[in-house]
Scaffold this active site. Structure first.
Site, PDB file in Angstrom:
ATOM      1  N   GLU A  57      49.159  17.877  52.776  1.00  0.00           N
ATOM      2  CA  GLU A  57      50.409  17.907  53.542  1.00  0.00           C
ATOM      3  C   GLU A  57      51.351  19.000  53.022  1.00  0.00           C
ATOM      4  O   GLU A  57      52.014  19.688  53.805  1.00  0.00           O
ATOM      5  CB  GLU A  57      51.100  16.541  53.465  1.00  0.00           C
ATOM      6  CG  GLU A  57      50.414  15.443  54.277  1.00  0.00           C
ATOM      7  CD  GLU A  57      49.231  14.807  53.566  1.00  0.00           C
ATOM      8  OE1 GLU A  57      48.980  15.144  52.401  1.00  0.00           O
ATOM      9  OE2 GLU A  57      48.560  13.969  54.207  1.00  0.00           O
ATOM     10  N   LYS A  92      28.923   7.440  54.942  1.00  0.00           N
ATOM     11  CA  LYS A  92      30.004   6.611  55.475  1.00  0.00           C
ATOM     12  C   LYS A  92      29.421   5.720  56.582  1.00  0.00           C
ATOM     13  O   LYS A  92      28.736   6.214  57.466  1.00  0.00           O
ATOM     14  CB  LYS A  92      31.124   7.496  56.029  1.00  0.00           C
ATOM     15  CG  LYS A  92      32.424   6.784  56.258  1.00  0.00           C
ATOM     16  CD  LYS A  92      33.594   7.753  56.419  1.00  0.00           C
ATOM     17  CE  LYS A  92      34.898   6.998  56.571  1.00  0.00           C
ATOM     18  NZ  LYS A  92      36.061   7.925  56.666  1.00  0.00           N
ATOM     19  N   ARG A 136      55.008  13.385  51.561  1.00  0.00           N
ATOM     20  CA  ARG A 136      54.265  14.224  50.596  1.00  0.00           C
ATOM     21  C   ARG A 136      54.773  15.665  50.611  1.00  0.00           C
ATOM     22  O   ARG A 136      54.620  16.390  49.649  1.00  0.00           O
ATOM     23  CB  ARG A 136      52.762  14.237  50.940  1.00  0.00           C
ATOM     24  CG  ARG A 136      51.947  13.153  50.303  1.00  0.00           C
ATOM     25  CD  ARG A 136      51.547  13.472  48.886  1.00  0.00           C
ATOM     26  NE  ARG A 136      51.040  12.307  48.195  1.00  0.00           N
ATOM     27  CZ  ARG A 136      49.741  11.980  48.128  1.00  0.00           C
ATOM     28  NH1 ARG A 136      48.845  12.732  48.744  1.00  0.00           N
ATOM     29  NH2 ARG A 136      49.344  10.896  47.472  1.00  0.00           N
TER      30      ARG A 136
HETATM   31  C1  LIG Z   1      48.351  11.487  51.686  1.00  0.00           C
HETATM   32  C2  LIG Z   1      47.419  10.925  52.739  1.00  0.00           C
HETATM   33  N1  LIG Z   1      47.104  11.699  53.803  1.00  0.00           N
HETATM   34  C3  LIG Z   1      46.296  11.212  54.768  1.00  0.00           C
HETATM   35  C4  LIG Z   1      45.779   9.938  54.681  1.00  0.00           C
HETATM   36  C5  LIG Z   1      44.924   9.380  55.811  1.00  0.00           C
HETATM   37  N2  LIG Z   1      43.557   9.116  55.372  1.00  0.00           N
HETATM   38  C6  LIG Z   1      43.136   7.920  55.043  1.00  0.00           C
HETATM   39  S1  LIG Z   1      41.528   7.881  54.604  1.00  0.00           S
HETATM   40  C7  LIG Z   1      41.390   9.550  54.873  1.00  0.00           C
HETATM   41  C8  LIG Z   1      40.089  10.244  54.636  1.00  0.00           C
HETATM   42  C9  LIG Z   1      39.696  10.085  53.208  1.00  0.00           C
HETATM   43  O1  LIG Z   1      38.445  10.731  53.010  1.00  0.00           O
HETATM   44  P1  LIG Z   1      37.638  10.356  51.714  1.00  0.00           P
HETATM   45  O2  LIG Z   1      38.541  10.340  50.550  1.00  0.00           O
HETATM   46  O3  LIG Z   1      36.477  11.262  51.679  1.00  0.00           O
HETATM   47  O4  LIG Z   1      37.186   8.845  51.956  1.00  0.00           O
HETATM   48  P2  LIG Z   1      36.065   8.298  52.957  1.00  0.00           P
HETATM   49  O5  LIG Z   1      36.829   7.745  54.149  1.00  0.00           O
HETATM   50  O6  LIG Z   1      35.170   9.439  53.310  1.00  0.00           O
HETATM   51  O7  LIG Z   1      35.348   7.220  52.201  1.00  0.00           O
HETATM   52  C10 LIG Z   1      42.585  10.082  55.290  1.00  0.00           C
HETATM   53  C11 LIG Z   1      42.809  11.496  55.653  1.00  0.00           C
HETATM   54  C12 LIG Z   1      46.139   9.169  53.557  1.00  0.00           C
HETATM   55  N3  LIG Z   1      45.719   7.878  53.414  1.00  0.00           N
HETATM   56  N4  LIG Z   1      46.939   9.687  52.606  1.00  0.00           N
END
Ligand SMILES: Cc1ncc(C[n+]2csc(CCOP(=O)(O)OP(=O)(O)O)c2C)c(N)n1
Ligand SMILES: CC(=O)[C@@H](O)[C@H](O)COP(=O)(O)O
Ligand SMILES: [Mg+2]
Length: 637
Positions: A376, A289, A404
């Site tokens: 969630e 990342k 959710r």
């Molecule tokens: C249902 C939901 N919960 C929380 C989030 C907040 N959120 C956005 S990106 C993220 C992390 C995602 O991690 P990953 O899929 O590994 O993507 P990366 O940022 O590592 O590329 C979170 C928790 C969201 N967008 N949707």
């Protein structure tokens, strides 16, 4: 490796030729690495100018090029999970010259958006939907006899949500022709948590272990990340590791990987080979990342998103009044202060530790802190189980993400009248993240649930006091507060239980009474000054302060309700229902969010566009007063 964000538009001769993926597919495979360098530099430059999501996009520069190079997009469908990583995708799908409008009103959306481009095959923003959507597209193609492929790109964080596994389970059953790319960077917003994350590391280590054992040392050199960390991870798993048949293979996917997600010489041929395989495929790639930008690689949490880089002002900026703390900080301070006096408090977050203001709590009360990953539904029922055992769980959750866990809220918590407190952040409009993240509906979707105590504080101190009131309340309690900072109210250290169901009359006027629910109170007071209207800070949406409403209804003509929530079913609806039930025939004006999805932009501008600025509130009331049923009344008084 870039160490600074370029302030001038970089020279990108290769990228300038790409106005659509078809142009990309006309380039030689050998040129993709040079193109990736230009794309990464251009991405740094544009996000530096607009702000927005940052680390995730840098981590998928090579993957984006490889997918659009191998797949015949948009005929082949590409679905991004969450979508915060989509900026490189937008740059090479015809929106390079619009990137300076990212997340601005009438500009590009910060997530894939169907209305914006044919290449944005599915609207996202909430995580873990990509596999379900891509499977739907794959089965539709099969049913219609269309020869197209679908790809879902899902991160290791998004893979922790149950919905992702619901889709994996079904895709295996259907033997759908689709590719799932698991983009594993060991990060969610925070460090990724949980057994699944450990499992992915085991696969990585074991495959690398086998390669090393078979003399594949060059593989280790190719894996991203710094060797020290890698060796550390390998040592962790070296002992007696047998390469597990992966969970995905056991579920019916053909699993390939893990491979270096930044090495185009590996990515392109692997994806090409997998494109035409029959049945569900899963490619596990390892990425970093923030890849290519040193500060972001070192601090992927801090660089998950950035504010725009302001060029150094020629003149020193005028000293402005320091803003109050963010509401998430108000919540976090309250959480720590209450945890210090009540051992039963436990704090739960579904992967939003930083955004919810829980970093200090997680450090000071580590044994009472639970980050359940992006889960969630699980977070809510976990809290329910804890409450059954006499703990007092506090669930910190964004309004939009609480959607959710709606069934868990009703079925597992409210129905059993369990003592769970919800700190609902990002309530109301959220500005640049747009409609997928707006907390527009919580008052509506909470109000109809029996046993719920629902509070809408008007400033930072009210938030602290109502959080404490909700925590002391023996039952399900929700306190909703907005993104960002408040009006700068003095925050009392002492925490008090406020009388349940009681509002506060903030201004005595005549003819018009404004019932304000939440943080739009300043707009109500400003409008009231011009109208000589009464204003009540209602504090509680459920139960309403019925005595106060009756007193105002019987001494005023027009009743106005104000909330940063959908008008439909919101706090104003509650007041309407009560007035009707008590045979008050006062004319009522409900002000709030209209029955539409409000597009992304600047929060203040968005509020104004919904008529919720002080001027908007004032002019809406004046307009209502001009209507016949009130003209006479106003003349009378
Ligand atoms: C249902 C939901 N919960 C929380 C989030 C907040 N959120 C956005 S990106 C993220 C992390 C995602 O991690 P990953 O899929 O590994 O993507 P990366 O940022 O590592 O590329 C979170 C928790 C969201 N967008 N949707
Ligand atoms: C993509 C995503 O869902 C998160 O990054 C979200 O955008 C965070 O919102 P805040 O910036 O309000 O914490
Ligand atoms: Mg990740």
């Amino acid at each position: 490796m870039f160490k600074e964000i370029p302030l001038q538009r970089p020279n990108t001769p290769l990228l300038d030729r790409i106005t659509a993926p078809a142009d990309l597919r006309g380039q030689s495979e050998e040129s993709l690495s040079a193109l990736a360098k230009e794309l990464r530099e251009y991405l740094l430059y544009t996000v530096g100018r607009t702000g927005g999501h940052f680390g995730a996009g840098l981590g998928v520069v090579e993957l984006t090029l490889a997918l659009h190079y191998v797949y015949n997009t948009p005929e082949d469908r590409l679905v991004w999970d969450v979508g915060h990583q989509c900026y490189p995708h937008k740059i090479i799908t015809g929106r390079r010259e619009q990137m300076h409008t990212m997340r601005m009103a009438d500009g590009l959306a910060g997530f894939p958006k169907r209305a914006e481009s044919d290449y944005d095959t599915f609207g996202v923003g909430h995580s873990s939907t990509s596999i379900s959507a891509a499977l739907g597209m794959a089965l539709a193609a099969r049913q219609k006899g269309e020869d197209r492929r679908t790809v879902a790109v899902i991160g290791d964080g998004a893979m922790t949500a149950g919905m992702a596994f619901e889709a994996i389970n079904h895709a295996a059953h259907c033997r759908a022709n689709m590719l799932v790319v698991l983009n594993d960077n060991q990060m969610s917003i925070s460090k990724n948590e949980g057994g699944l994350n450990t499992y992915f590391s085991k696969i990585w280590a074991s495959k690398v272990y086998n390669n090393i054992r078979d003399g594949g040392k060059e593989i280790l050199a190719k894996l991203p990340g710094n060797p020290k960390e890698l060796v550390g991870r390998l040592e962790e798993y070296m002992k007696g590791m047998v390469a597990p048949a992966t969970l995905f293979e056991e579920l019916g996917f053909n699993y390939i990987g893990p491979i270096d997600g930044h090495d185009l010489d590996v990515l392109v041929p692997t994806i090409r080979n997998m494109r035409d395989l029959e049945g569900p495929q899963l490619l596990h790639i390892i990425t970093r990342k923030g890849k290519g930008f040193e500060p972001a690689e070192k601090d992927p949490i801090g660089y998950h998103a950035i504010t725009k880089i302001e060029p150094k002002p020629a003149q020193p900026k005028p000293v402005t009044k320091p803003k109050g703390p963010k509401y998430q900080k108000v919540f976090g301070d309250w959480l720590c202060d209450t945890a210090a006096i009540d051992q039963r408090l436990v704090g739960i977050t579904p992967a939003m530790c930083e955004g919810s203001g829980m970093v200090e709590f997680s450090e000071r009360f580590a044994d009472r802190y639970y980050d359940v990953a992006i889960a969630e539904q699980h977070a809510l029922t976990l809290a329910a189980g804890m409450a059954c055992e006499g703990l007092k769980p506090v669930v910190a959750i964004y309004s939009t993400f609480l959607q959710r866990g709606y069934d868990q809220l009703i079925h597992d918590i409210a129905l059993q009248n369990l003592d769970v407190t919800f700190g609902i952040d990002r309530a109301g409009l959220v500005g640049e993240d747009g409609p997928t993240h707006a907390g527009a509906f919580d008052l509506s979707y909470l109000r109809c649930i029996p046993n719920m105590l629902i509070m809408a504080p008007s400033d930072e101190n009210e938030t602290r006091q109502l959080l404490y009131t909700g925590f002391c309340f023996n039952g399900p309690a929700a306190i909703r507060y907005p993104r960002g900072t408040g009006p700068g109210a003095l925050i009392e250290r002492e925490m008090r239980e406020l009388p349940i169901g009681k509002g506060v009359l903030k201004r005595e006027g005549k003819s018009v009474a404004i019932l304000s629910f939440g943080t739009l109170l300043p707009a109500a007071l400003e409008a009231a000054e011009k109208l000589d209207a009464s204003v009540a800070d209602m504090r509680f949406v459920k139960p309403l302060d019925e005595e106060l409403i009756l007193r105002l209804a019987d001494s005023h003509d027009l009743i106005v309700t104000l909330e940063e929530n959908a008008i439909a079913g919101g706090a104003g609806s509650a007041a309407n229902e009560f007035l009707h039930a008590t045979s008050r025939n006062n004319p009522v004006l409900n002000l709030g969010l209209p029955d539409e999805f409000t597009d992304h932009g600047n929060h203040t501008e968005m509020l104004a566009s919904c008529g919720l600025s002080s001027e908007g509130v004032y002019s809406a009331i004046c307009e209502r007063l001009q209507q016949s049923d009130l003209k006479a009344a106003v003349h009378k008084s």
